[in-house]
Design a protein around this motif. Structure first.
Motif, short mmCIF file in Angstrom:
data_model
loop_
_atom_site.label_atom_id
_atom_site.label_comp_id
_atom_site.label_asym_id
_atom_site.label_seq_id
_atom_site.Cartn_x
_atom_site.Cartn_y
_atom_site.Cartn_z
N GLU A 49 0.82 -1.22 0.00
CA GLU A 49 0.00 0.00 0.00
C GLU A 49 0.85 1.27 0.00
N MET A 50 2.03 1.17 0.58
CA MET A 50 2.91 2.35 0.62
C MET A 50 3.31 2.75 -0.80
N LEU A 54 2.36 6.08 -2.96
CA LEU A 54 3.36 6.99 -3.53
C LEU A 54 3.01 7.34 -4.97
N THR A 59 -3.53 7.90 0.27
CA THR A 59 -3.15 6.87 1.24
C THR A 59 -4.34 6.09 1.76
N ILE A 61 -5.73 6.96 4.29
CA ILE A 61 -5.56 7.05 5.74
C ILE A 61 -6.12 8.38 6.20
N LYS A 91 -8.31 3.88 6.68
CA LYS A 91 -7.65 3.50 7.92
C LYS A 91 -7.48 4.74 8.77
N LEU A 92 -7.17 4.51 10.02
CA LEU A 92 -7.16 5.61 10.96
C LEU A 92 -5.84 5.74 11.70
N LEU A 93 -5.22 6.87 11.57
CA LEU A 93 -4.00 7.17 12.30
C LEU A 93 -4.39 8.01 13.51
N LEU A 94 -4.21 7.46 14.69
CA LEU A 94 -4.72 8.10 15.89
C LEU A 94 -3.67 8.92 16.62
N CYS A 95 -4.01 10.15 16.94
CA CYS A 95 -3.09 11.02 17.68
C CYS A 95 -3.77 11.53 18.94
N MET A 107 1.42 17.32 15.70
CA MET A 107 0.71 16.18 15.13
C MET A 107 0.13 16.52 13.77
N ALA A 113 3.03 15.18 6.81
CA ALA A 113 4.20 14.49 6.28
C ALA A 113 3.87 13.05 5.92
N ASN A 114 2.91 12.49 6.64
CA ASN A 114 2.53 11.11 6.34
C ASN A 114 1.45 11.03 5.26
N LYS A 115 1.15 12.18 4.69
CA LYS A 115 0.26 12.22 3.53
C LYS A 115 -1.10 11.59 3.77
#
Lengths: 326, 326
Positions: A49-50, A54, A59, A61, A91-95, A107, A113-115
């Motif tokens: 997936e990365m 790209l 993403t 995400i 998907k979920l990036l949790l902060c 954050m 940066a993590n797009k």
DNA sequence: CTGAAAGCGCTAACAT
DNA sequence: ATGTTAGCGCTTTCAG
């Protein structure tokens, strides 16, 4: 880990065909399709997936910035958001910001940066300018930020309901207990609704302001003192937060004061805790808020337009702490 | 969004030099370093983590599979894990399994495809074989899975403490209320500890088994019936789960039964809820569990060896529901 | 200390 | 319908 190239070799096609198989299977013929599928199976192939991100610049995400999932309301919100994301292939990036503005900013930067494709923000930030010109879809939950779509519960209505419930249950000297005023539009609206309804029903509007420290340390003397004030002997309390309500109930109980006998009490949030404590509360539709936030964010990601402000209804949950028969 | 190439051009160096600046700044001379820094500043450059991951094969993302953050214990766990991750420069991809084995498997696959560096698993899966040969660092929380390092609370000790507390508080007919036995090692250990201590102190070991549905619907008649059993009139209950304890308390209260007068009650988890309800409980060090899980996982990611089983101490929180003076 | 160039795994024109 | 090829943005030998 096998790559698309391995699959291509094994199936005697070029990588592009395998890629097509992944993205537009209808564009590849039945026969090669089978060969590719077989090759994938044999190699236990799973697309990276990365790498995909790209190329596509997507993403799938979503970043979520939330104060702290260990608080019941935020835990439920995170869960609702996660669940909606999953249902929609995100998907979920949790902060966890812990309500710290600096962390929140860093954050945001990290998520950029993590797009991530977009951000759901449950902001505690004092300075909303920070978000003003970020080139990424954002949806804010329960906070009004200029130029950013938001979803919130109808806090004004919540305040109205709370005031009405206190008065309906027989209070003659109701009061709202609030944080020190900040930029939190939600708290302001709650207070406004409360005031509006008090005045509409011909009652005085009175407010008790406590600091965060006082809330945290359960220093509620100001409230119990007010209950003894001969001019305005407080007999009904709307405290904006369920845990605060629970803490207050305990504080009062230790001083021999019980609901609904000695005072009426209503909280705000609608968490399960209140059920166990038999306390009335204004319920926030947290699952719906989370789902709506995700829905709007995805629309924005897909360049559709969305309403700038969405309001979901608050509702009263009546329990014995505001029952008439005292 | 500016890229490394833009920065290189602006600073009159090649991309490799900019990359070095990012990764091993000491390898680039003072003068060029300044130029590059300036260029980055001017272009508001932030390295694309996706691209970086694709090269380095390290995402610095940790996947977490957890049943549901809206449950207090899991919310707290998620928070602890997130916080530890952040402290160590990792990000967190959150997956809610809702205790569904199929979802769990597909989430594992998703995390693999997204090339997370490792996984923290709070498994509900009946079939732990599924994880046996996954070529990625995994740490399991509160579940024993063959060949996977786990961190759990000392459930045996917790059972011991609960039994002792009930008996110390004067119970003569204690009982443990448990789920139908599954593969959950944790529940088994709790029960074993409880049994061990009962027998050690010369008491009978008795267990009441309820189905998940009975727990969910608060059908606790089996328990109140047992309290009326003349042969063994249950007077002390260890129920493994705080919300269950809370539900049981309410169930009993509606039938006129109160702690500690009519029976003693102790739960398991150590959530805040129990504080408000004045119920004793065995506290699980959830924050420490989360932190340790992250620590071990990172060690495994860095190819260090870690203990196969880690046990953190459970502790008794005594409240009025197990006080002697009844 | 710095540059050139190959490659990470996949996608998306463009060609055939 | 399939193959060719040039990237996506970054890292990393290998030279110089």
């Amino acid at each position: 880990m096998s790559t698309i190239r391995d699959v291509a070799n094994r199936a005697n096609v070029c990588v592009a065909t395998v890629s097509r198989m992944l993205n537009k299977p209808e564009m590849v013929s039945q026969s090669t399709r089978k060969r590719i599928l077989a090759a994938m199976e044999e190699l236990n192939y799973h697309p990276n997936e990365m790498a995909r991100s790209l190329s596509t610049k997507r993403t799938h995400i979503i970043g979520v910035i939330i104060p702290n999932t260990s608080l019941p309301l935020f835990g439920a919100l995170a869960d609702a958001i996660e669940s909606s994301c999953a249902d929609n292939g995100y998907k979920l990036l949790l902060c966890g910001s812990r309500g710290n503005a600096d962390k929140e900013s860093s954050m945001m930067a990290m998520l950029l940066a993590n797009k991530v494709d977009g951000i759901i923000l449950c902001a505690s930030l004092r300075n909303p300018d920070a978000y003003m010109n970020i080139d990424l879809p954002i949806v804010s939950v329960d906070r009004i930020i200029p130029n950013i779509p938001s979803v919130s519960c109808d806090n004004f209505k919540g305040g109205v309901l709370a005031a009405r419930e206190l008065i309906d249950s027989g209070c003659r000297y109701p009061v709202i207990v609030n944080n020190v005023p900040g930029t939190q539009t939600t708290a302001i609206m709650r207070s406004k609704g409360y005031k509006y309804e008090c005045e509409r029903l011909g009652y005085e509007y009175r407010e008790i302001i406590l600091t965060n420290e006082q809330f945290f340390d359960c220093e509620f003397d100001a409230i119990t003192d007010a209950m003894k004030n001969p001019d305005y002997p407080v007999d009904g309390i709307f405290i904006t937060g369920d845990t605060h309500a629970a803490n207050l109930k305990r504080f009062c109980a230790r001083r021999g004061l019980e609901t609904p006998r000695d005072y009426k009490l209503i909280g705000f949030d609608g968490t399960d805790l209140m059920d166990y404590l038999d306390l009335s509360t204004i319920s926030v539709p947290i699952v719906e808020l989370g789902a709506l936030a995700v829905e709007l964010l995805i629309k924005r990601i897909e360049k559709q337009s969305v309403p700038e402000r969405s309001l979901l209804p608050a509702s009263l949950i009546r329990r014995s702490s505001t029952s008439k028969d005292a």
